[in-house]
Enzyme design. Structure first.
Site, PDB file in Angstrom:
ATOM      1  N   LYS A 180      37.120  39.984  35.676  1.00 12.75           N
ATOM      2  CA  LYS A 180      38.154  39.158  36.021  1.00 12.75           C
ATOM      3  C   LYS A 180      37.007  37.917  36.192  1.00 12.75           C
ATOM      4  CE  LYS A 180      42.479  40.640  38.253  1.00 12.75           C
ATOM      5  NZ  LYS A 180      42.996  40.446  39.366  1.00 12.75           N
TER       6      LYS A 180
ATOM      7  N   HIS B 217      47.620  34.658  53.700  1.00 18.25           N
ATOM      8  CA  HIS B 217      46.882  35.807  53.967  1.00 18.25           C
ATOM      9  C   HIS B 217      46.120  35.583  55.144  1.00 18.25           C
ATOM     10  CE1 HIS B 217      45.091  35.469  49.347  1.00 18.25           C
ATOM     11  NE2 HIS B 217      45.540  36.476  49.511  1.00 18.25           N
TER      12      HIS B 217
ATOM     13  N   ARG C 180      55.481  39.540  50.020  1.00 18.10           N
ATOM     14  CA  ARG C 180      56.400  38.179  50.041  1.00 18.10           C
ATOM     15  C   ARG C 180      57.718  37.849  49.457  1.00 18.10           C
ATOM     16  NH1 ARG C 180      51.715  35.276  46.438  1.00 18.10           N
ATOM     17  NH2 ARG C 180      52.191  37.451  45.509  1.00 18.10           N
TER      18      ARG C 180
ATOM     19  N   SER D 150      47.501  32.776  45.725  1.00 12.87           N
ATOM     20  CA  SER D 150      46.371  32.121  45.196  1.00 12.87           C
ATOM     21  C   SER D 150      46.103  31.042  43.909  1.00 12.87           C
ATOM     22  CB  SER D 150      44.890  32.689  45.008  1.00 12.87           C
ATOM     23  OG  SER D 150      44.697  33.288  46.737  1.00 12.87           O
TER      24      SER D 150
HETATM   25  O1  PNS Z   1      44.516  40.005  45.845  1.00  8.84           O
HETATM   26  P1  PNS Z   1      44.956  40.562  44.804  1.00  8.84           P
HETATM   27  O2  PNS Z   1      44.570  40.743  43.030  1.00  8.84           O
HETATM   28  O3  PNS Z   1      46.786  41.457  44.506  1.00  8.84           O
HETATM   29  O4  PNS Z   1      44.531  42.229  45.350  1.00  8.84           O
HETATM   30  C1  PNS Z   1      44.011  43.680  44.044  1.00  8.84           C
HETATM   31  C2  PNS Z   1      43.509  45.136  45.041  1.00  8.84           C
HETATM   32  C3  PNS Z   1      42.267  44.407  45.283  1.00  8.84           C
HETATM   33  C4  PNS Z   1      43.642  45.515  45.993  1.00  8.84           C
HETATM   34  C5  PNS Z   1      43.979  45.960  43.996  1.00  8.84           C
HETATM   35  O5  PNS Z   1      43.364  45.342  42.708  1.00  8.84           O
HETATM   36  C6  PNS Z   1      42.873  46.886  43.964  1.00  8.84           C
HETATM   37  O6  PNS Z   1      42.948  47.440  45.111  1.00  8.84           O
HETATM   38  N1  PNS Z   1      41.348  46.776  43.088  1.00  8.84           N
HETATM   39  C7  PNS Z   1      40.138  47.784  43.054  1.00  8.84           C
HETATM   40  C8  PNS Z   1      40.630  48.902  42.033  1.00  8.84           C
HETATM   41  C9  PNS Z   1      41.915  50.179  42.625  1.00  8.84           C
HETATM   42  O7  PNS Z   1      41.468  51.298  42.726  1.00  8.84           O
HETATM   43  N2  PNS Z   1      42.472  50.102  41.779  1.00  8.84           N
HETATM   44  C10 PNS Z   1      43.221  50.986  41.818  1.00  8.84           C
HETATM   45  C11 PNS Z   1      44.728  51.062  42.528  1.00  8.84           C
HETATM   46  S1  PNS Z   1      45.843  50.599  41.188  1.00  8.84           S
END
Ligand code: PNS
Length: 186
Positions: free
Chosen positions: A42, A18, A97, A135
């Site tokens: 979560k 990150h 990645r 993570s």
């Molecule tokens: O670090 P992560 O868990 O891979 O991040 C994922 C994240 C937080 C970027 C994604 O889950 C997200 O955008 N969450 C907000 C809800 C949302 O907008 N969902 C619609 C997109 S599919």
């Protein structure tokens, strides 16, 4: 230099991957918002407030003052695309990645594009040293008292050790037999 971008994620916790992405974003954008997604479905290891605090502390320690002042740490609930609109950002950064990340990112980017085609998703590759870091795996190793040196910034390591405890000597960094690579003493 181009404008503002949002770098969203769970950051539970922030890893070296990150941090690498934040640095890369700062090379391209004049301002970066690191946005922690709050997901009520979560149960994160670290609370939202703690994650904000941890990221700020790492950025204070790791970035040059000129870079630090261009990064904001925030959190959001709900749709990422709505948050981007609220912040008047039309670029969202995500890290890639391995090939295995692609499918999930492709789905998410396509959904975000459907919701708001004006917001562009941009993908950056992390440094190869960080390709395997997530993570999730860092938490698993830390919970089993394995060595997490080189995977997360020092402050994050301390916080993980506070959560899970540590085994004596696990954290000792040695030069392993693989040329130039840092390993952990067993
Ligand atoms: O670090 P992560 O868990 O891979 O991040 C994922 C994240 C937080 C970027 C994604 O889950 C997200 O955008 N969450 C907000 C809800 C949302 O907008 N969902 C619609 C997109 S599919």
């Amino acid at each position: 230099m181009a404008r503002l971008c949002i770098y969203p994620g769970s950051f539970d916790p922030l890893t070296n991957g990150h941090l690498d992405l934040i640095r890369r974003s700062l090379d391209v954008f004049s301002k970066v918002i690191v946005a922690i997604a709050v997901n009520s479905k979560k149960t994160p290891l670290f609370s939202t407030e703690k994650r904000v605090e941890m990221i700020k502390k790492v950025l204070d320690e790791e970035l040059a003052p000129e870079e630090r002042k261009r990064v904001k740490v925030d959190n959001f609930e709900g749709l990422l695309i709505d948050y981007a609109q609220k912040k008047k950002a039309n670029v969202i950064i995500r890290g890639l990645r391995a090939v295995s990340d692609f499918e999930y990112e492709f789905q998410m980017a396509s959904m975000n594009r459907k919701l708001n085609p004006k917001v562009e998703m941009m993908f950056m590759m992390t440094d190869e040293a960080n390709f395997y870091i997530s993570s999730q795996t860092v938490k698993e190793v830390a919970s089993l008292h394995g060595c997490i040196d080189g995977l997360v910034p020092k402050y994050i390591k301390q916080e993980l050790i506070k959560k899970y405890g540590s085994r004596q000597n696990d954290a000792t960094v040695i030069k392993s037999s693989t040329k130039g690579r840092k390993g952990c003493k067993k």
